[in-house]
Design a protein around this motif. Sequence first.
Motif, PDB file in Angstrom:
ATOM      1  N   GLN A  51      31.628  47.729  51.503  1.00 22.45           N
ATOM      2  CA  GLN A  51      31.765  47.338  50.101  1.00 22.45           C
ATOM      3  C   GLN A  51      32.078  45.845  49.946  1.00 22.45           C
ATOM      4  OE1 GLN A  51      34.302  49.986  47.753  1.00 22.45           O
ATOM      5  NE2 GLN A  51      34.082  51.560  49.316  1.00 22.45           N
ATOM      6  N   ILE A  52      31.867  45.065  50.997  1.00 19.01           N
ATOM      7  CA  ILE A  52      32.252  43.658  50.912  1.00 19.01           C
ATOM      8  C   ILE A  52      31.296  42.829  50.050  1.00 19.01           C
ATOM      9  CG2 ILE A  52      33.536  43.655  53.078  1.00 19.01           C
ATOM     10  CD1 ILE A  52      31.120  42.320  54.401  1.00 19.01           C
ATOM     11  N   GLN A  53      30.227  43.459  49.590  1.00 15.19           N
ATOM     12  CA  GLN A  53      29.362  42.754  48.631  1.00 15.19           C
ATOM     13  C   GLN A  53      29.959  42.748  47.225  1.00 15.19           C
ATOM     14  OE1 GLN A  53      28.966  45.825  49.565  1.00 15.19           O
ATOM     15  NE2 GLN A  53      27.924  47.083  48.022  1.00 15.19           N
ATOM     16  N   LEU A  54      31.040  43.518  47.035  1.00 12.52           N
ATOM     17  CA  LEU A  54      31.684  43.641  45.731  1.00 12.52           C
ATOM     18  C   LEU A  54      32.940  42.782  45.665  1.00 12.52           C
ATOM     19  CD1 LEU A  54      31.496  47.539  45.394  1.00 12.52           C
ATOM     20  CD2 LEU A  54      29.841  45.851  44.540  1.00 12.52           C
ATOM     21  N   TYR A  55      33.251  42.301  44.468  1.00  9.59           N
ATOM     22  CA  TYR A  55      34.489  41.553  44.279  1.00  9.59           C
ATOM     23  C   TYR A  55      35.695  42.480  44.433  1.00  9.59           C
ATOM     24  CZ  TYR A  55      32.016  37.464  42.442  1.00  9.59           C
ATOM     25  OH  TYR A  55      31.208  36.360  42.304  1.00  9.59           O
ATOM     26  N   PRO A  56      36.789  41.959  44.980  1.00  9.91           N
ATOM     27  CA  PRO A  56      37.996  42.771  45.082  1.00  9.91           C
ATOM     28  C   PRO A  56      38.693  42.893  43.736  1.00  9.91           C
ATOM     29  CG  PRO A  56      38.463  40.550  45.815  1.00  9.91           C
ATOM     30  CD  PRO A  56      36.978  40.600  45.520  1.00  9.91           C
ATOM     31  N   SER A  57      39.694  43.748  43.676  1.00 12.65           N
ATOM     32  CA  SER A  57      40.548  43.830  42.488  1.00 12.65           C
ATOM     33  C   SER A  57      41.315  42.520  42.352  1.00 12.65           C
ATOM     34  CB  SER A  57      41.534  44.995  42.625  1.00 12.65           C
ATOM     35  OG  SER A  57      42.560  44.887  41.662  1.00 12.65           O
ATOM     36  N   MET A  58      41.062  41.775  41.304  1.00  9.18           N
ATOM     37  CA  MET A  58      41.743  40.499  41.125  1.00  9.18           C
ATOM     38  C   MET A  58      43.227  40.711  40.848  1.00  9.18           C
ATOM     39  SD  MET A  58      40.380  37.214  38.975  1.00  9.18           S
ATOM     40  CE  MET A  58      41.079  37.544  37.362  1.00  9.18           C
ATOM     41  N   ALA A  59      43.578  41.843  40.268  1.00 10.44           N
ATOM     42  CA  ALA A  59      44.972  42.150  39.965  1.00 10.44           C
ATOM     43  C   ALA A  59      45.707  42.764  41.164  1.00 10.44           C
ATOM     44  CB  ALA A  59      45.058  43.096  38.772  1.00 10.44           C
ATOM     45  N   VAL A  60      44.975  43.004  42.257  1.00 13.07           N
ATOM     46  CA  VAL A  60      45.551  43.633  43.454  1.00 13.07           C
ATOM     47  C   VAL A  60      46.337  44.889  43.032  1.00 13.07           C
ATOM     48  CG1 VAL A  60      46.733  43.132  45.647  1.00 13.07           C
ATOM     49  CG2 VAL A  60      45.831  41.257  44.302  1.00 13.07           C
ATOM     50  N   THR A  61      45.678  45.726  42.232  1.00 11.94           N
ATOM     51  CA  THR A  61      46.363  46.780  41.485  1.00 11.94           C
ATOM     52  C   THR A  61      47.129  47.763  42.356  1.00 11.94           C
ATOM     53  OG1 THR A  61      44.676  46.598  39.777  1.00 11.94           O
ATOM     54  CG2 THR A  61      46.032  48.583  39.776  1.00 11.94           C
ATOM     55  N   GLU A  62      46.475  48.317  43.386  1.00 11.11           N
ATOM     56  CA  GLU A  62      47.137  49.362  44.170  1.00 11.11           C
ATOM     57  C   GLU A  62      48.341  48.821  44.942  1.00 11.11           C
ATOM     58  OE1 GLU A  62      44.652  52.584  46.033  1.00 11.11           O
ATOM     59  OE2 GLU A  62      43.084  51.080  45.745  1.00 11.11           O
ATOM     60  N   VAL A  63      48.188  47.652  45.530  1.00 13.13           N
ATOM     61  CA  VAL A  63      49.313  47.092  46.298  1.00 13.13           C
ATOM     62  C   VAL A  63      50.435  46.674  45.346  1.00 13.13           C
ATOM     63  CG1 VAL A  63      49.935  45.592  48.203  1.00 13.13           C
ATOM     64  CG2 VAL A  63      47.546  46.176  47.862  1.00 13.13           C
ATOM     65  N   THR A  64      50.061  46.157  44.183  1.00 13.63           N
ATOM     66  CA  THR A  64      51.074  45.798  43.185  1.00 13.63           C
ATOM     67  C   THR A  64      51.903  47.018  42.796  1.00 13.63           C
ATOM     68  OG1 THR A  64      49.756  43.976  42.288  1.00 13.63           O
ATOM     69  CG2 THR A  64      51.419  44.932  40.838  1.00 13.63           C
ATOM     70  N   ASP A  65      51.238  48.136  42.560  1.00 14.91           N
ATOM     71  CA  ASP A  65      51.956  49.361  42.196  1.00 14.91           C
ATOM     72  C   ASP A  65      52.940  49.772  43.292  1.00 14.91           C
ATOM     73  OD1 ASP A  65      50.583  49.485  39.811  1.00 14.91           O
ATOM     74  OD2 ASP A  65      49.140  50.992  40.492  1.00 14.91           O
ATOM     75  N   ARG A  66      52.516  49.658  44.546  1.00 15.88           N
ATOM     76  CA  ARG A  66      53.380  50.052  45.664  1.00 15.88           C
ATOM     77  C   ARG A  66      54.597  49.128  45.767  1.00 15.88           C
ATOM     78  NH1 ARG A  66      50.742  53.027  49.778  1.00 15.88           N
ATOM     79  NH2 ARG A  66      52.701  52.829  50.955  1.00 15.88           N
ATOM     80  N   ILE A  67      54.372  47.838  45.633  1.00 14.82           N
ATOM     81  CA  ILE A  67      55.472  46.873  45.755  1.00 14.82           C
ATOM     82  C   ILE A  67      56.441  47.028  44.582  1.00 14.82           C
ATOM     83  CG2 ILE A  67      56.049  44.415  45.731  1.00 14.82           C
ATOM     84  CD1 ILE A  67      54.897  45.502  48.406  1.00 14.82           C
ATOM     85  N   VAL A 242      47.365  30.554  37.214  1.00 20.18           N
ATOM     86  CA  VAL A 242      47.004  29.427  38.085  1.00 20.18           C
ATOM     87  C   VAL A 242      46.420  29.878  39.415  1.00 20.18           C
ATOM     88  CG1 VAL A 242      48.764  27.964  37.030  1.00 20.18           C
ATOM     89  CG2 VAL A 242      49.314  29.220  39.123  1.00 20.18           C
ATOM     90  N   ALA A 243      46.425  31.188  39.685  1.00 22.84           N
ATOM     91  CA  ALA A 243      45.924  31.688  40.964  1.00 22.84           C
ATOM     92  C   ALA A 243      44.412  31.510  41.077  1.00 22.84           C
ATOM     93  CB  ALA A 243      46.276  33.169  41.114  1.00 22.84           C
ATOM     94  N   LEU A 244      43.969  31.335  42.310  1.00 18.80           N
ATOM     95  CA  LEU A 244      42.542  31.312  42.579  1.00 18.80           C
ATOM     96  C   LEU A 244      41.959  32.691  42.278  1.00 18.80           C
ATOM     97  CD1 LEU A 244      40.125  29.733  43.907  1.00 18.80           C
ATOM     98  CD2 LEU A 244      40.789  30.871  46.045  1.00 18.80           C
ATOM     99  N   PRO A 245      40.941  32.792  41.412  1.00 19.29           N
ATOM    100  CA  PRO A 245      40.359  34.107  41.118  1.00 19.29           C
ATOM    101  C   PRO A 245      39.835  34.790  42.386  1.00 19.29           C
ATOM    102  CG  PRO A 245      39.618  32.488  39.513  1.00 19.29           C
ATOM    103  CD  PRO A 245      40.339  31.728  40.589  1.00 19.29           C
TER     104      PRO A 245
END
Length: 355
Positions: A51-67, A242-245
């Motif tokens: 799936q590396i042809q696809l953009y990642p979650s910019m919000a890093v949603t799943e890891v954010t929820d865990r943290i 200010v983060a890099l998209p």
Amino acid sequence: MVHQRETIGRLPAYKQGVAAGDSGAFKLSSNENPFAPLASVTDAIASALDQIQLYPSMAVTEVTDRIAARFDVAVENVAFGAGSVEVLSQLIHASAGAGDEVIFAWRSFEAYPILVQVAGATPVPIALTADERHDLDAMADAITTKTRLIVVCNPNNPTGACVTADELHAFLARVPENVLVVIDEAYVHFNRDATSAIGIDFFHRYPNVAVLHTFSKAYGLAGLRIGYAIAPTAVATNLRRVALPFGVTALAQHAALASLDAEDELVLRIDEIVAERVRVLAALRASGWHVTDSQGNFLWLRTGADTDRVNAVFMAEGILARAFSGEGLRVTIGTTTQNNRFLVAATAALAPAAI
């Protein structure tokens, strides 16, 4: 000639730790985790390759929820970037600019003054105490109306010294609430000092505290680049601005989730590194070295004017350390084999007079 900012032209480039190449030397210069990735982590990365042809979650949603769940904070308080150093860059850009000042201990992480100047702000380095610790009184004395951000590296890189909870409480009592205090805890997993300040405790208590964590060190994901800040909501919101998209790749996000799932295994590895740190420190002292305690995955040798000579001996003995000419050397705790060779090199490098 195309116009370029004069300030940038005067900046030293951040230097990566010396690589071993094919020399057979051991690279102990970058505070990398000596263990290979866990199988569950590499499996998680492999599962995402199609799936590396696809953009990642910019919000890093799943890891954010865990943290957020782990540290009992709102998801709005968590902001990610490509390693904690990139998140620190976000914090500086969001907080300080031309005419503003950023205070930090020195020597500390060598990227601090570079990042501050890239943002157009003025770095204010404050010398460490004689025992290699943050001089928090001097840092508080240095606060002016121009101060926008203060970095406290705990444990400190490269000296490994800790700031105690009592010291940090006393320091924050002197910091105006409009000044952001960033507690950089890149090495927190190796910290065994019961008196040490714990960043998240201070985040929950003070309105002007942010905490930096990384997956590079204890989790062994330095090559994938993922780290985060836990910060006041308004600050974290600006970090996302200010983060890099798309700066945190999908592979890094998958690896972070798998690492969080595998923490029982990772804790065993961390404990092994800490045990090696204790062993190596004791052996150095027994051989005649004067070395301060460290709570990181590294040790600091304050060699002063003798640094270049000691470093040359290390290199001849197959040890690549991080040398700061005129100041000292930082040596990462590696495998038992690597550490044993370092101890041989350290004995060979010991000057006739006590170091």
